[in-house]
Design a protein around this motif. Sequence first.
Motif, PDB file in Angstrom:
ATOM      1  N   ARG A  36       0.852  -1.188   0.000  1.00 38.00           N
ATOM      2  CA  ARG A  36       0.000   0.000   0.000  1.00 38.00           C
ATOM      3  C   ARG A  36       0.883   1.231   0.000  1.00 38.00           C
ATOM      4  O   ARG A  36       1.895   1.280   0.685  1.00 38.00           O
ATOM      5  CB  ARG A  36      -0.878   0.010   1.256  1.00 38.00           C
ATOM      6  CG  ARG A  36      -1.779   1.231   1.387  1.00 38.00           C
ATOM      7  CD  ARG A  36      -2.567   1.236   2.698  1.00 38.00           C
ATOM      8  NE  ARG A  36      -1.735   1.277   3.880  1.00 38.00           N
ATOM      9  CZ  ARG A  36      -1.215   2.387   4.415  1.00 38.00           C
ATOM     10  NH1 ARG A  36      -1.417   3.556   3.834  1.00 38.00           N
ATOM     11  NH2 ARG A  36      -0.484   2.330   5.511  1.00 38.00           N
ATOM     12  N   TYR A  37       0.489   2.231  -0.783  1.00 32.38           N
ATOM     13  CA  TYR A  37       1.181   3.509  -0.788  1.00 32.38           C
ATOM     14  C   TYR A  37       0.169   4.610  -1.063  1.00 32.38           C
ATOM     15  O   TYR A  37      -0.532   4.571  -2.073  1.00 32.38           O
ATOM     16  CB  TYR A  37       2.284   3.550  -1.851  1.00 32.38           C
ATOM     17  CG  TYR A  37       2.979   4.894  -1.920  1.00 32.38           C
ATOM     18  CD1 TYR A  37       3.873   5.274  -0.932  1.00 32.38           C
ATOM     19  CD2 TYR A  37       2.712   5.777  -2.946  1.00 32.38           C
ATOM     20  CE1 TYR A  37       4.501   6.513  -0.978  1.00 32.38           C
ATOM     21  CE2 TYR A  37       3.328   7.018  -2.998  1.00 32.38           C
ATOM     22  CZ  TYR A  37       4.226   7.372  -2.007  1.00 32.38           C
ATOM     23  OH  TYR A  37       4.835   8.599  -2.039  1.00 32.38           O
ATOM     24  N   ASP A  38       0.062   5.556  -0.138  1.00 36.57           N
ATOM     25  CA  ASP A  38      -0.825   6.703  -0.286  1.00 36.57           C
ATOM     26  C   ASP A  38       0.018   7.956  -0.142  1.00 36.57           C
ATOM     27  O   ASP A  38       0.897   8.026   0.721  1.00 36.57           O
ATOM     28  CB  ASP A  38      -1.899   6.719   0.808  1.00 36.57           C
ATOM     29  CG  ASP A  38      -2.720   5.441   0.823  1.00 36.57           C
ATOM     30  OD1 ASP A  38      -3.228   5.049  -0.235  1.00 36.57           O
ATOM     31  OD2 ASP A  38      -2.838   4.838   1.912  1.00 36.57           O
ATOM     32  N   ASN A  39      -0.260   8.958  -0.962  1.00 36.39           N
ATOM     33  CA  ASN A  39       0.506  10.197  -0.902  1.00 36.39           C
ATOM     34  C   ASN A  39      -0.391  11.357  -1.312  1.00 36.39           C
ATOM     35  O   ASN A  39      -0.923  11.372  -2.413  1.00 36.39           O
ATOM     36  CB  ASN A  39       1.723  10.119  -1.811  1.00 36.39           C
ATOM     37  CG  ASN A  39       2.624  11.327  -1.677  1.00 36.39           C
ATOM     38  OD1 ASN A  39       2.566  12.062  -0.707  1.00 36.39           O
ATOM     39  ND2 ASN A  39       3.469  11.526  -2.670  1.00 36.39           N
ATOM     40  N   GLU A  40      -0.536  12.308  -0.413  1.00 34.91           N
ATOM     41  CA  GLU A  40      -1.314  13.504  -0.700  1.00 34.91           C
ATOM     42  C   GLU A  40      -0.460  14.711  -0.330  1.00 34.91           C
ATOM     43  O   GLU A  40      -0.175  14.959   0.835  1.00 34.91           O
ATOM     44  CB  GLU A  40      -2.606  13.520   0.117  1.00 34.91           C
ATOM     45  CG  GLU A  40      -3.446  14.732  -0.125  1.00 34.91           C
ATOM     46  CD  GLU A  40      -4.681  14.771   0.770  1.00 34.91           C
ATOM     47  OE1 GLU A  40      -5.401  15.778   0.686  1.00 34.91           O
ATOM     48  OE2 GLU A  40      -4.911  13.845   1.548  1.00 34.91           O
ATOM     49  N   ASN A  41      -0.027  15.430  -1.329  1.00 38.12           N
ATOM     50  CA  ASN A  41       0.775  16.625  -1.106  1.00 38.12           C
ATOM     51  C   ASN A  41      -0.134  17.827  -1.305  1.00 38.12           C
ATOM     52  O   ASN A  41      -0.623  18.066  -2.403  1.00 38.12           O
ATOM     53  CB  ASN A  41       1.946  16.678  -2.082  1.00 38.12           C
ATOM     54  CG  ASN A  41       2.872  17.840  -1.813  1.00 38.12           C
ATOM     55  OD1 ASN A  41       2.509  18.798  -1.141  1.00 38.12           O
ATOM     56  ND2 ASN A  41       4.069  17.758  -2.342  1.00 38.12           N
ATOM     57  N   ILE A  42      -0.345  18.576  -0.225  1.00 41.07           N
ATOM     58  CA  ILE A  42      -1.238  19.727  -0.325  1.00 41.07           C
ATOM     59  C   ILE A  42      -0.450  21.026  -0.430  1.00 41.07           C
ATOM     60  O   ILE A  42      -0.871  22.076   0.024  1.00 41.07           O
ATOM     61  CB  ILE A  42      -2.246  19.766   0.843  1.00 41.07           C
ATOM     62  CG1 ILE A  42      -1.546  19.710   2.198  1.00 41.07           C
ATOM     63  CG2 ILE A  42      -3.247  18.653   0.711  1.00 41.07           C
ATOM     64  CD1 ILE A  42      -2.487  19.828   3.387  1.00 41.07           C
ATOM     65  N   GLY A  43       0.720  20.947  -1.020  1.00 41.20           N
ATOM     66  CA  GLY A  43       1.536  22.130  -1.268  1.00 41.20           C
ATOM     67  C   GLY A  43       2.285  22.575  -0.026  1.00 41.20           C
ATOM     68  O   GLY A  43       2.690  21.767   0.789  1.00 41.20           O
TER      69      GLY A  43
END
Length: 111
Positions: A35-42
Amino acid sequence: MHSINACAFVLCAFALVSSSLAAPLDDSQQATILRYDNENIGTDGYNFGYETSDGVTRQEQAELKNAGTEQEALSVRGSVSWVAPDGQTYTLNYIADENGFQPQGDHLPHN
């Protein structure tokens, strides 16, 4: 802004050390990502997590506190778990913010 760079450096160093020590030696070379999740919100923060077949899991989130002020700081919370060569699972929870790196885990010495 200077505190953000220092915090980022500490986190990168921690990631390198924890990833090199995190997995059992006999399984880590064959490990696969489950599993890999990535959320970059700046510039306001990020959130990521992963799990590998050798028992390593990691979750981390960050948010920018007091944006635009002298007290601006990146606040990071996370945890990493791994299975040691003896089969024991260890978990390290941590906070890294304007107060420095604050690790917590049953395997760590207590004052």
